[in-house]
Each structure stands twice: as structure tokens, then as C-alpha cells.
Design a protein around this motif. Structure first.
Motif, PDB file in Angstrom:
ATOM      1  N   THR A 147      -3.603   7.422  -3.006  1.00 28.12           N
ATOM      2  CA  THR A 147      -3.764   5.577  -1.816  1.00 28.12           C
ATOM      3  C   THR A 147      -3.826   4.933  -2.600  1.00 28.12           C
ATOM      4  OG1 THR A 147      -3.718   6.801   0.396  1.00 28.12           O
ATOM      5  CG2 THR A 147      -3.263   4.347   0.088  1.00 28.12           C
ATOM      6  N   ASP A 172       1.112  -1.124   0.087  1.00 29.29           N
ATOM      7  CA  ASP A 172       0.165   0.007  -0.045  1.00 29.29           C
ATOM      8  C   ASP A 172       1.195   1.167   0.131  1.00 29.29           C
ATOM      9  OD1 ASP A 172      -2.053  -1.837   0.231  1.00 29.29           O
ATOM     10  OD2 ASP A 172      -2.128  -1.362   2.071  1.00 29.29           O
ATOM     11  N   TYR A 174      -3.536   0.655  -3.387  1.00 28.03           N
ATOM     12  CA  TYR A 174      -3.411  -0.540  -2.561  1.00 28.03           C
ATOM     13  C   TYR A 174      -2.637  -1.553  -3.072  1.00 28.03           C
ATOM     14  CZ  TYR A 174      -6.243   2.185   0.718  1.00 28.03           C
ATOM     15  OH  TYR A 174      -7.393   2.603   1.396  1.00 28.03           O
ATOM     16  N   ARG A 229      -1.207  -4.337   5.274  1.00 29.49           N
ATOM     17  CA  ARG A 229      -1.756  -3.865   4.620  1.00 29.49           C
ATOM     18  C   ARG A 229      -3.347  -4.186   4.034  1.00 29.49           C
ATOM     19  NH1 ARG A 229       1.740  -7.760   0.452  1.00 29.49           N
ATOM     20  NH2 ARG A 229       0.978  -9.673   1.874  1.00 29.49           N
ATOM     21  N   ARG A 230      -3.823  -3.174   3.291  1.00 29.96           N
ATOM     22  CA  ARG A 230      -5.446  -3.710   3.007  1.00 29.96           C
ATOM     23  C   ARG A 230      -5.673  -5.634   2.662  1.00 29.96           C
ATOM     24  NH1 ARG A 230      -9.531  -0.378  -0.973  1.00 29.96           N
ATOM     25  NH2 ARG A 230     -11.638  -1.474   0.175  1.00 29.96           N
ATOM     26  N   THR A 239      -7.898  -0.963 -10.640  1.00 28.33           N
ATOM     27  CA  THR A 239      -7.672  -1.138  -9.268  1.00 28.33           C
ATOM     28  C   THR A 239      -9.542  -2.314  -8.867  1.00 28.33           C
ATOM     29  OG1 THR A 239     -10.121   0.322  -9.425  1.00 28.33           O
ATOM     30  CG2 THR A 239      -7.776   1.186  -8.464  1.00 28.33           C
TER      31      THR A 239
END
Length: 734
Positions: A287, A259, A289, A311-312, A270
Motif C-alpha cells: 500500500t 491511497d 498513500y 485517505r490517510r 515517501t
């Protein structure tokens, strides 16, 4: 959850079966301060909520240790794989010992039963040989059953393992006592058969548990190095060694490993995390990811905001495990039946012995009758009732082009009340097509297609590829060579052909910034839901094209059939509201049933609010959390690896018609399950009553067990023999 409560995940080691999971749940629920406990047996995960003090690992571990299990911090997925590998080897070794020595035990017993031996003396020797060969099976292969039975007894939640252990120990003890008295009517084969057959079932179950971890594996990114700015130069380092705040370089077309925030504008795909059908242009400071893909043509720098583990994507993995643990193991009717059957059988066996003695029977006959009660009560048919029906239903599903990764999911599918559908790649084909176009006066379709083909040929942008497919569909012409190409990520491109002609294609605002005059009629407000692309030549605006991700062929009839069947239907997407509403209208869903611009976490939360049990159908990495949160998840044909591994079923044919077929198969399968459980429960109930009032040798009890097992087997086979009654349902709707 109130502020006073916390929720934690731990790994529970040492479980042998679902009864172990239920035993730990029951024991921990009795602790003061515990609000909720759930143990997910396939992943060995314990989810507990309550006061901070009671949910501490040290407190829980001590309680669990007294039951014979071990509680640890949540183990990494790699460690879980290693644990299951060890369990598989553990079971395989015991099954090999049980099969090898059990074969000779069975052979010796058959010779005695058939009267094939020439004298009583030889029968006596063979009986002792039968007992000798059974010892490794009983003392080694059967140990896991005794351990699990003892632990569940300590937790006051006895299950099948208690009955199996009592049956095995009882058969051996009675056989030894009979041998000591000079009788050859021994029952070592009964003990051996119980252990070997159940070991086979447990080994298959353990191997299947590996598949549940693959969903978590699929969320892991490749172990590639990343380019890091360190010591005034660029270095290549493993992603796990990169800390927050470090600057890293993203290569064109590369997967984002961490990220971070961009230091310059960039074009990012995305779709894996948001489900958006079109890549987005990110400005500096925004931002992005891990799991996304950088689509620019030159390298770009970003500053890391979260390293590996923070991280996400890592949080999604943790949430997925949390949802799995909260769901818990299915509380099958068979488990509940065995729960009260165990104490009942033990009580009847203990009562049978003194009763038989009171009625004048000798010790030998009284012991054999008590043993018969235990053997008859062993719920083999109960254990087969649900798995056999699931297996037959899985076979029928495979014939219809549906691969079931978890046959036990059929039981839940039959009770589904709501169905949630992803949009892109699930209800739609996953790629754009031209819906409508409008050109300046005098421009016909062939002219537009020729110029459009020349402008977009060779571009990697998804919309450009869709335009190339449309404009190049009428011929096999090769694109005219370029003299110059200028790409502006997220905006458009300008090309100069070999003939000297300039063509510009891209967003309306970008064309306007290039000093290209756009007429008022260039945009159609009625088509605002579609992705809009404009093209201009040296004479100015040439045309406006509207692209949309079209629904799959059977989307409308499938959705209408589900609505007519009484299911609550919702479409949940990360895409724009306009595109989602347009698709909902096309397939027959009201606006209130269409939810747009939802993140993976929001999708899962929304799914939890639907009537339960809920089914989710999704294809992307952004759908894995919802697939875990749903009671059952289904992945369509074009699904990503992460979605396939996280789903209980996968459609092997295009479209979503398989969802309708699978729900029909599940309902028929559940009817067979209920019938099987009724037959097996009736057998156990009648057999227990019969064996108490009259003498039934353990061998006859074993044969009766086999007969009851055959009954449920043939009943389950009806699923495979019967013709499906849902074949024409979609055709009727369409």
C-alpha cells in the motif's frame, strides 16, 4: 478513554471572542454525561467527549442555541474560509461606520471641552450634534459587543464585552439625561472611543484567524485529474470522483493522489509522510498513500483503496483539527482578571449610586460617579497588556531571524518543559554526503571519482545525486556519453560508456545478483547506520561508499544548550534506527532520547507523553500532525509549505539555533507580560477604589485609562530597546 465515552468534533458558529468560547465550554460542562469540552476559538471547533447520547449534535445544538450560538457538523476548510471572510466584512463595515461618525462625535466633544464655542446656546447645539453622530456608532457598530455580552451573561461567564457594553450604554444614557436637563457635559465620546478601539482589535484578530486555516489548506493535494481505467480504456477524471477499487495509472515523477495498492513493483518517495531520507522500493501488493511521489521511469498501475475524504492524508487533517480543538484557547491572565472584574465593577457601580445619594449628592453627580466606575473598570490596559508585549517580542524575534505567525505563542514558549526535534531536514541538512569510502587496491580517489561520475551523472535518484556532487566536486568535467543505460528502480543502474566500458552502481545484493564478485572487506559493519552504495567496473568490485545525512552546523551546540538549560530533549524520526542513533550521538543525545521509525500518528502520540508544555520542531508533511499536537510548533528554514503553515513560528536562518534564541526571547517577553498585567490590575484596583470615594468625571476616567495603556505600552517597548542577552549562548557552547 473508556468504551462508554465517545469524542466528536463540531463547528461552533457565532462566536465573537474568546469569552464566547469560554461561555460555551462552561455551559456544556454542566451537562450530565459530558466528560470534557474544549472550544478552539481561532478555528471555531468544539471538541467534546462523553456518553454517545449527550454528544449527539441534536442535543448539543439545542443547548448552544439557547446561548445564541449555532452548532453544526464539522465544516470543510473551504467553508471556514468563507465564514471568516464574511466575519471580516461584517467587522469592516462596522468599523467604517464607527470611524466615520465617531470622528464627528469626538470633534464636537473636543470643541465643548476646550471652551472654543462662543456661547452656551451653541454649546448646547453642538452637544446634541455630538449625541446624534454617536447614535450610528452605538446602535450599529457596537451591536456585536452587546450581543456577546448578553450571551456570556446567559452562560454565567461574563468577560470584557460585558464591561464594554455597560460602559457604552451607561455613557449614552447619562449623556442623554444630562442633555435633557440642559447640561453640555456629555460623554458620547467615551462610548464612541470604547467601540472603535475595540473594533480595530477584533478585526485584526479575525484576519489573523485566517492563517490558522492555512495549515489545513497545505495538507490538501492539488486538484489534478487522475488517469482511470474505465470502460475498457483510460480516462482522465477528477480525484474526488474516483471510488475505491478502481485502477488508476501513476505517471513517472507524479504525485500520488489516492491511497492504493501497487500492481507492480515501484520506486516511491515517501518522505512527505514518513520522513525517511531515502526513497523506498515497494513490491506489488504493498500500500502507498496519497502525498507520496512515484519515482519510476515508466507508468505504473495501482488499485485505489481509499478515495478523497477517506485517505490517510484526510485522516491526518481530521486529527490535526482534533489536536487544535483539544488544546483550546490560551487561558490568558487577562481573561481571568476580566472575569472577576466584570461583576465587581457592576456591583460597585450599583452600590455607588445609592451611596452617593445617601451622602447628599444630587442625581446628576451620583449618576456621573456611577458611570465613572464603569468607565474606569473597562479593562483596556488589561486587554493591551499581553498583546503589546507579544508584539514587541515578535519584533525582537524577527530581528533574530525568526518569523512568529502567532505572537500569542510567546506566552507558552516561556513555559516550555520539553523540546522534540525531527531528524531529516531539521537536525540534518536534508541531503546525503559521502561519509567514508573504501576501494580495491590500486584505486585512488581521482580514479574513483572519475568512474563514479560517469556512472551516476544524470540520475534522479537522491543518493546518485549525492554521489555525483562528491565525484564531480573536483572539476567541471562533462559526463562521458552513454551507449546504453539500464535502470533498475530501487536497486541500481548499469551504463555502457562510449568507450565501451561497463559500469555498475547500486545496492550490494543487486550487484551480487549481476554476477559481480564482492570481497569480504567490501562492507564495513561499523558503518551499518549509513546508506551503502557499491560501484563495479569490468574488473569487478571497485569501491563501497557510505553516505549519511549530516547534521546542520549548529545542531550539537543548540542541543547541548537546551539540555544544559533543563529542557527534556527528544529526537523523533521516521528514519531507520541506525541513522537516528548515529545522529543522536553526534549531537549529544542519549540512545533513550532517540525514537526511530515513527509514523506521523506515532510521532504525535509520543509527543503527548512528553512533559507539557511541549515544543516540536519539524519540516515535512509528516510533521504537521505533531506541529498541531504540540503546544507550540516551529518550522525550520527548509520546511515544506504544510509544515510552515502548521507552525506558530518559522526560522528564517539555517540550522536550529533560532530555537534557543526564541525560547530566550519568550522568557523575557513573559516577564514583561506579567509586569504589564500587574500594572494594569493595580490601575483598575486603585482607580475603582478612588472613583468610589471621590468624584472623577468620566473624561478624567478616560484619560486615566489612556495613561494606564501608555504605561503598558512603554513597558512593552523595553523589549525592542533592550539588547538581547542570549546572543553569545551558542558561541559559548560551540
Amino acid at each position: 478513554m473508556s468504551d462508554a465515552n465517545v469524542e466528536k468534533l463540531y463547528t461552533l458558529q457565532g462566536m465573537w471572542c474568546t469569552s464566547c468560547a469560554l461561555a460555551v465550554e462552561g455551559s456544556l460542562k454542566r451537562l450530565e454525561g459530558v466528560r470534557e469540552v474544549s472550544v478552539h476559538y481561532p478555528s471555531a471547533t468544539l471538541c467534546i467527549s462523553g456518553t454517545p447520547a449527550v454528544t449527539q449534535l441534536s442535543n448539543l445544538a439545542a443547548k448552544v442555541k439557547r446561548l445564541g450560538y449555532r452548532l453544526t457538523e464539522l465544516e470543510p476548510v473551504a467553508d471556514a474560509h468563507a465564514r471568516l471572510e464574511e466575519e471580516s466584512r461584517y467587522l469592516t463595515l462596522r468599523l467604517m461606520v464607527g470611524s466615520l461618525f465617531g470622528m464627528w462625535t469626538m470633534l464636537a466633544s473636543l470643541l465643548i471641552y476646550a471652551g472654543a464655542l462662543p456661547s452656551v446656546q451653541i454649546e448646547q447645539v453642538v452637544a446634541w450634534v455630538s449625541g446624534a453622530f454617536s447614535l450610528p456608532v452605538v446602535l450599529f457598530a457596537g451591536v456585536p459587543f452587546y450581543r456577546a455580552g448578553w450571551r456570556t451573561l446567559l452562560a454565567k461567564r461574563p468577560g470584557m464585552d460585558v464591561l464594554v457594553s455597560l460602559g457604552v450604554i451607561g455613557a449614552v444614557m447619562v449623556s442623554i439625561w444630562l442633555l435633557w436637563r440642559g447640561s453640555v457635559e456629555v460623554y458620547f465620546d467615551t462610548a464612541v472611543m470604547l467601540i472603535v478601539l475595540l473594533l480595530v482589535g477584533r478585526l485584526v484578530e479575525t484576519l489573523c484567524r485566517h492563517r490558522g486555516l492555512k495549515a489545513l489548506d497545505a495538507l490538501a493535494l492539488p486538484d489534478d485529474n487522475v488517469t482511470v481505467w474505465q470502460g475498457e480504456r483510460w480516462l482522465s477524471l477528477p480525484a474526488e470522483e474516483v471510488a475505491k477499487g478502481v485502477r488508476i495509472k501513476l505517471a513517472p515523477g507524479g504525485l500520488v493522489a489516492l491511497d492504493g495498492t501497487l500492481e507492480a513493483p515501484g520506486w516511491i518517495d515517501t518522505a512527505s509522510l514518513t520522513g525517511e531520507s531515502v526513497p523506498r522500493h515497494f513490491q506489488a501488493g504493498q500500500t502507498i498513500y496519497a502525498g507520496c511521489r512515484y519515482l519510476g521511469t515508466t507508468p505504473i498501475v495501482m488499485q485505489v483503496s481509499a478515495g478523497v475524504g477517506q485517505r490517510r492524508l484526510d485522516r491526518l487533517c481530521d486529527e490535526m483539527r482534533r489536536y487544535q480543538a483539544k488544546k483550546g484557547e490560551l487561558q490568558k491572565l487577562a481573561d481571568r482578571f476580566a472575569a472577576w472584574l466584570s461583576p465587581l465593577a457592576l456591583g460597585l457601580a450599583l452600590l455607588t449610586l445609592p451611596t452617593a445619594l445617601l451622602f447628599g449628592l444630587g442625581w446628576e453627580d451620583a449618576l456621573v460617579r456611577a458611570l465613572s466606575v464603569l468607565v474606569v473598570a473597562c479593562p483596556c490596559a488589561v486587554g493591551l497588556a499581553v498583546p503589546l508585549a507579544s508584539l514587541a517580542g515578535s519584533g525582537q524575534a524577527m530581528q533574530q531571524g525568526i518569523a512568529l505567525r502567532d505572537p500569542a505563542a510567546l506566552e507558552t514558549l516561556a513555559r516550555i518543559r520539553s523540546v522534540a526535534l525531527d531528524k531529516t531536514g531539521t537536525l540534518t541538512i536534508g541531503s546525503h554526503t559521502v561519509l567514508h569510502w573504501a576501494a580495491r587496491e590500486g584505486v585512488d580517489e581521482p580514479t574513483l571519482q572519475r568512474k563514479l561520475w560517469a556512472a551516476v551523472a544524470g540520475s534522479e535518484h537522491p543518493l546518485a545525486q549525492a554521489l555525483a556532487n562528491w565525484s564531480g566536486s573536483q572539476s567541471d568535467r562533462r559526463p562521458e556519453p552513454y551507449l546504453q543505460v539500464t535502470n533498475t528502480p530501487g536497486e541500481g543502474r548499469r551504463v555502457q560508456l562510449k568507450s565501451g566500458e561497463w559500469l555498475t552502481v547500486g545496492r550490494a545484493a543487486w550487484l551480487a545478483s549481476q554476477q559481480i564478485a564482492l570481497p569480504a572487506q567490501a562492507e564495513d559493519a561499523a558503518l551499518a547506520f549509513a546508506s551503502q552504495v557499491m560501484i563495479a567496473d569490468e574488473a569487478g568490485w571497485l569501491a563501497t561508499l557510505y553516505l549519511i545525512d549530516q547534521p546542520v552546523k549548529d545542531a550539537e551546540p543548540s542541543v547541548k544548550h537546551l539540555l544544559a538549560s533543563g529542557y527534556v530533549i527528544a529526537m523523533i524520526s521516521g528514519d531507520r534506527q541506525g541513522a537516528v542513533s548515529w545522529l543522536g550521538e553526534r549531537v549529544g543525545l542519549g540512545r533513550e532520547a532517540c525514537y526511530a521509525q515513527r509514523s506521523p500518528e506515532a510521532k504525535a502520540r509520543l509527543l503527548q507523553g512528553l512533559p507539557s508544555p511541549a515544543l516540536y520542531v519539524g519540516d515535512g508533511l509528516n510533521d504537521t500532525l505533531s506541529l498541531a499536537a504540540a503546544d507550540v510548533g516551529i518550522a525550520p528554514l527548509s520546511a515544506s509549505e504544510a509544515a510552515r503553515e502548521g507552525a506558530a513560528a518559522q526560522l528564517m536562518t539555517p540550522g536550529i539555533g533560532g530555537v534557543v534564541k526564541l525560547l530566550g526571547i519568550a522568557q523575557r517577553t513573559r516577564r514583561i507580560m506579567v509586569q504589564n498585567l500587574f500594572f494594569s490590575a493595580l490601575y483598575n484596583t486603585l482607580a475603582l477604589g478612588l472613583v468610589v470615594v471621590m468624584a472623577i468625571p468620566p473624561l478624567i476616567a478616560v484619560l486615566a485609562m489612556a495613561a494606564s495603556s501608555l504605561t503598558v505600552t512603554f513597558n512593552a517597548a523595553r523589549l525592542a530597546w533592550a539588547e538581547p542577552d542570549y546572543e553569545g549562548s551558542l558561541n559559548e557552547e560551540s
